[in-house]
Write a protein that holds these residues in place. Structure first.
Motif, PDB file in Angstrom:
ATOM      1  N   ASP A  48       0.862  -1.005   0.012  1.00 22.63           N
ATOM      2  CA  ASP A  48      -0.220   0.147   0.144  1.00 22.63           C
ATOM      3  C   ASP A  48       0.901   1.248  -0.009  1.00 22.63           C
ATOM      4  OD1 ASP A  48      -3.163   0.105   0.990  1.00 22.63           O
ATOM      5  OD2 ASP A  48      -2.129   1.984   0.886  1.00 22.63           O
ATOM      6  N   LYS A  78      -0.596   2.748   7.399  1.00 20.83           N
ATOM      7  CA  LYS A  78      -1.343   1.613   7.452  1.00 20.83           C
ATOM      8  C   LYS A  78      -0.518   0.262   7.532  1.00 20.83           C
ATOM      9  CE  LYS A  78      -5.487   1.962   4.866  1.00 20.83           C
ATOM     10  NZ  LYS A  78      -6.381   2.074   3.870  1.00 20.83           N
ATOM     11  N   THR A 104     -12.169   3.007  -6.033  1.00 26.06           N
ATOM     12  CA  THR A 104     -12.554   3.444  -7.412  1.00 26.06           C
ATOM     13  C   THR A 104     -14.018   4.218  -7.215  1.00 26.06           C
ATOM     14  OG1 THR A 104     -13.877   1.365  -7.331  1.00 26.06           O
ATOM     15  CG2 THR A 104     -11.866   1.564  -8.932  1.00 26.06           C
ATOM     16  N   LYS A 124     -22.238   4.026  -5.232  1.00 28.68           N
ATOM     17  CA  LYS A 124     -21.422   4.293  -6.268  1.00 28.68           C
ATOM     18  C   LYS A 124     -21.548   3.237  -7.574  1.00 28.68           C
ATOM     19  CE  LYS A 124     -17.106   1.949  -5.353  1.00 28.68           C
ATOM     20  NZ  LYS A 124     -16.992   0.948  -6.436  1.00 28.68           N
TER      21      LYS A 124
HETATM   22  N1  LIG Z   1     -15.594  -2.380   0.566  1.00 29.34           N
HETATM   23  C1  LIG Z   1     -16.317  -3.425   0.181  1.00 29.34           C
HETATM   24  O1  LIG Z   1     -17.167  -4.093   0.692  1.00 29.34           O
HETATM   25  C2  LIG Z   1     -16.135  -4.003  -1.237  1.00 29.34           C
HETATM   26  C3  LIG Z   1     -16.795  -4.928  -1.551  1.00 29.34           C
HETATM   27  C4  LIG Z   1     -16.597  -5.475  -3.141  1.00 29.34           C
HETATM   28  C5  LIG Z   1     -15.902  -4.751  -3.972  1.00 29.34           C
HETATM   29  N2  LIG Z   1     -15.110  -3.592  -3.534  1.00 29.34           N
HETATM   30  C6  LIG Z   1     -14.388  -2.633  -4.619  1.00 29.34           C
HETATM   31  O2  LIG Z   1     -13.100  -2.794  -4.197  1.00 29.34           O
HETATM   32  C7  LIG Z   1     -12.183  -1.961  -4.232  1.00 29.34           C
HETATM   33  C8  LIG Z   1     -11.471  -1.360  -3.244  1.00 29.34           C
HETATM   34  O3  LIG Z   1     -12.335  -1.145  -2.137  1.00 29.34           O
HETATM   35  P1  LIG Z   1     -12.051  -0.864  -0.779  1.00 29.34           P
HETATM   36  O4  LIG Z   1     -13.393  -0.958   0.120  1.00 29.34           O
HETATM   37  O5  LIG Z   1     -11.121  -2.132  -0.261  1.00 29.34           O
HETATM   38  O6  LIG Z   1     -11.040   0.349  -0.569  1.00 29.34           O
HETATM   39  P2  LIG Z   1     -10.258   0.938   0.477  1.00 29.34           P
HETATM   40  O7  LIG Z   1     -10.414   2.667   0.170  1.00 29.34           O
HETATM   41  O8  LIG Z   1     -10.737   0.599   1.620  1.00 29.34           O
HETATM   42  O9  LIG Z   1      -8.864   0.510   0.126  1.00 29.34           O
HETATM   43  C9  LIG Z   1      -8.158   0.822  -0.906  1.00 29.34           C
HETATM   44  C10 LIG Z   1      -6.553   0.983  -0.775  1.00 29.34           C
HETATM   45  O10 LIG Z   1      -5.717   1.258  -1.731  1.00 29.34           O
HETATM   46  C11 LIG Z   1      -4.581   1.955  -1.474  1.00 29.34           C
HETATM   47  N3  LIG Z   1      -4.175   2.436  -2.509  1.00 29.34           N
HETATM   48  C12 LIG Z   1      -4.542   3.770  -3.278  1.00 29.34           C
HETATM   49  N4  LIG Z   1      -3.697   3.976  -4.340  1.00 29.34           N
HETATM   50  C13 LIG Z   1      -2.925   2.959  -4.353  1.00 29.34           C
HETATM   51  C14 LIG Z   1      -1.456   2.755  -5.011  1.00 29.34           C
HETATM   52  N5  LIG Z   1      -1.398   3.538  -6.174  1.00 29.34           N
HETATM   53  N6  LIG Z   1      -0.933   1.479  -4.775  1.00 29.34           N
HETATM   54  C15 LIG Z   1      -1.141   0.758  -3.676  1.00 29.34           C
HETATM   55  N7  LIG Z   1      -2.151   1.032  -2.947  1.00 29.34           N
HETATM   56  C16 LIG Z   1      -2.845   2.187  -3.265  1.00 29.34           C
HETATM   57  C17 LIG Z   1      -5.219   2.994  -0.344  1.00 29.34           C
HETATM   58  O11 LIG Z   1      -4.244   3.603   0.480  1.00 29.34           O
HETATM   59  C18 LIG Z   1      -6.453   1.979   0.362  1.00 29.34           C
HETATM   60  O12 LIG Z   1      -5.509   1.448   1.431  1.00 29.34           O
HETATM   61  C19 LIG Z   1     -13.349  -0.734  -5.094  1.00 29.34           C
HETATM   62  O13 LIG Z   1     -13.344  -0.739  -6.296  1.00 29.34           O
HETATM   63  C20 LIG Z   1     -14.581  -1.161  -4.361  1.00 29.34           C
HETATM   64  O14 LIG Z   1     -15.410  -0.788  -5.154  1.00 29.34           O
HETATM   65  C21 LIG Z   1     -15.423  -3.103  -2.210  1.00 29.34           C
END
Ligand SMILES: NC(=O)c1ccc[n+]([C@@H]2O[C@H](COP(=O)([O-])OP(=O)(O)OC[C@H]3O[C@@H](n4cnc5c(N)ncnc54)[C@H](O)[C@@H]3O)[C@@H](O)[C@H]2O)c1
Length: 457
Positions: free
Chosen positions: A30, A35, A90, A276
């Motif tokens: 990350d 974190k 996203t 979203k």
């Molecule tokens: N949260 C859910 O319940 C859920 C369920 C299914 C799908 N999704 C999808 O999964 C994706 C991620 O969701 P999330 O809830 O885990 O998001 P989140 O915001 O909790 O986590 C994303 C992580 O990516 C990191 N990040 C950003 N840019 C980066 C880079 N260049 N390199 C490495 N790390 C980087 C951020 O620091 C963060 O820790 C989204 O597209 C979401 O729609 C989420």
């Protein structure tokens, strides 16, 4: 298999931890160095500051530094990698389209690293983020521009529900893998070996574009079903005399073709995905001149649902919020999580402040720290009216009304606590139909206003 998971939020951290349980060598990366340091401590409290999911903080110390490695740099780690999972944010843009900037930055960075690798073995970049249909080709083009040798792209959307992420990652309903070549399917089969011939878990192989679409259709269908119950079931029961919401629900869902899941009524579904994803799908269809009236209506019903109980309180219970103190249970979008993204409470607080309340006394077992970022008085001085409490009792003290927005089981028996802490006249707004013996409260002179019922008395 050697796997990199890029992005360690709810999805990435859970995915990395569960993959490491299967003995894969997992590097969870990350850009947020704090974190990574917290996860590397292996300490429950540190981990749960970022992702609070039942069971997650117990897995991590078991595999940490044996199969699971948290890193804030990929330098020197890229060689001999079989797959890189992209678990990146996203979020929505204002027009509903998907903000792919995090995704593009990560892809650009990985392209640079992969172009320089010496081993040149096949590596698959697997998208777990929810991205518009066709994004996989943007990734492919970008990696080609970087002249990355011997790579494939795949889509493997994530379906985990927050609050039950670990269990659903260990035993998902299905694994969907969209890829282009037999060797890429093979790499993913090796990673997901325990699921490939599973008797209960569907292992579905398809094109990357179909996999991307499966995620959107699944999420918008779930929200459509929830919104049907809110927009039709709840509305009927709030309109006609002598209607019993629970009986209506049982009678309808007794049909084996009709799901019990989602047949509850509520003050709207929140969380990081539903809102979203439906907005993104509407945008994708509109961009291609396709009608999407149904989806727009579903989105609108869900948004309306978040605050309409405040209007009902004014119009049906003659309650004036001006200068009143309101207890708010709770803050996160659902139970068992600290996630505040798109939580109904955000809209509820906004609406209460707009109505001129004196104070909001909030209680949430997990999300208080998170909420303080959202309701930072530096952003809006009205947020200074919000206080945070360690118990329900404290939150209720000297309040004039209560609003339940989250479905923690502990609220089922709330009526005796209410009676102990506050005397009528008092308004209980139950956005989740949590209070089982509300009749007892009504008999004693409290006003009870629930989603899916007429105001009582
Ligand atoms: N949260 C859910 O319940 C859920 C369920 C299914 C799908 N999704 C999808 O999964 C994706 C991620 O969701 P999330 O809830 O885990 O998001 P989140 O915001 O909790 O986590 C994303 C992580 O990516 C990191 N990040 C950003 N840019 C980066 C880079 N260049 N390199 C490495 N790390 C980087 C951020 O620091 C963060 O820790 C989204 O597209 C979401 O729609 C989420």
């Amino acid at each position: 298999m050697k796997v990199i998971v890029a992005g360690t939020g709810f999805v990435g951290l859970t995915h990395a931890a569960v993959l490491s349980e299967s003995g894969h060598e997992v590097y969870a990366y990350d850009i947020d160095t704090q974190k990574i340091a917290a996860y590397n401590s292996g300490q429950r409290e540190q981990i749960e500051r970022y992702v609070n999911e039942p069971g997650l903080a117990s897995i991590i110390p078991e595999t940490l530094n044996r199969y699971l490695f948290f890193v804030d740099s990929l330098d020197g780690l890229i060689e001999e990698t079989d797959a890189i999972f992209l678990c990146l944010p996203t979020p929505p843009n204002l027009d509903g389209s998907t903000d792919l900037s995090y995704y593009a930055n990560a892809a650009h960075h990985l392209g640079q690293l992969l172009a320089r690798r010496k081993d040149q073995r096949r590596v698959v970049l697997v998208n777990k983020s929810t991205v518009p249909v066709g994004t996989v080709r943007t990734l492919q083009t970008l990696l080609n521009e970087h002249q990355v040798p011997n790579f494939g792209v795949a889509s493997n959307p994530e379906f985990l529900p927050e609050g039950d992420a670990v269990e659903k990652s260990r035993k998902p309903d299905r694994i969907v893998v969209g890829a282009d070549t037999p060797e890429d399917f093979e790499i993913l089969r090796n990673i997901y070996a325990q699921y490939v011939n599973h008797v209960r878990i569907a292992y579905i192989e398809t094109t990357p574009e179909t996999a991307e679409a499966i995620k959107y259709v699944a999420n918008t269908l779930l929200l459509t079903y929830i919104s049907f119950w809110n927009g039709v079931g709840a509305r009927l029961s709030e309109t006609f005399d002598n209607m019993m919401m629970e009986d209506l629900k049982r009678g309808v869902t007794a049909d084996a073709r009709i799901s019990t899941w989602g047949s509850y009524v509520s003050n709207g579904a929140g969380g990081s995905c539903f809102g979203k994803d439906i907005q993104s799908l509407i945008y994708q269809l509109r961009q291609n001149s396709r009608p999407c009236g149904l989806l727009q209506e579903v989105f609108d019903i869900n948004e309306y649902q978040k605050t309409y109980l405040i209007d009902r309180a004014v119009n049906e219970a003659d309650f004036n919020f001006n200068n009143k103190t309101v207890a708010l249970l709770c803050l996160a979008f659902t139970k068992h999580t600290n996630d505040m993204r798109d939580a109904s409470s955000l809209k509820v607080v906004e609406a209460l402040l707009a109505k001129g309340v004196k104070a909001v006394q909030a209680y949430d077992p997990l999300a208080t720290d998170e909420a303080k970022h959202y309701f930072n008085p530096k952003k809006n001085n009205l947020f200074a009216k919000i206080s945070y409490h360690d118990t329900v009792h404290e939150a209720l003290q000297n309040s004039d009304a209560l609003f339940i927005t989250t479905d923690w089981e502990e609220f089922r028996g709330l009526s005796s606590t209410i009676e102990k802490m506050v005397a009528p006249p008092y308004l209980v707004i139950d956005g989740r139909r949590m209070i089982a013996n509300y009749g007892q409260l009504v008999k004693k002179g409290y006003t009870y206003l629930a989603v899916g019922s007429k105001v009582m008395p």
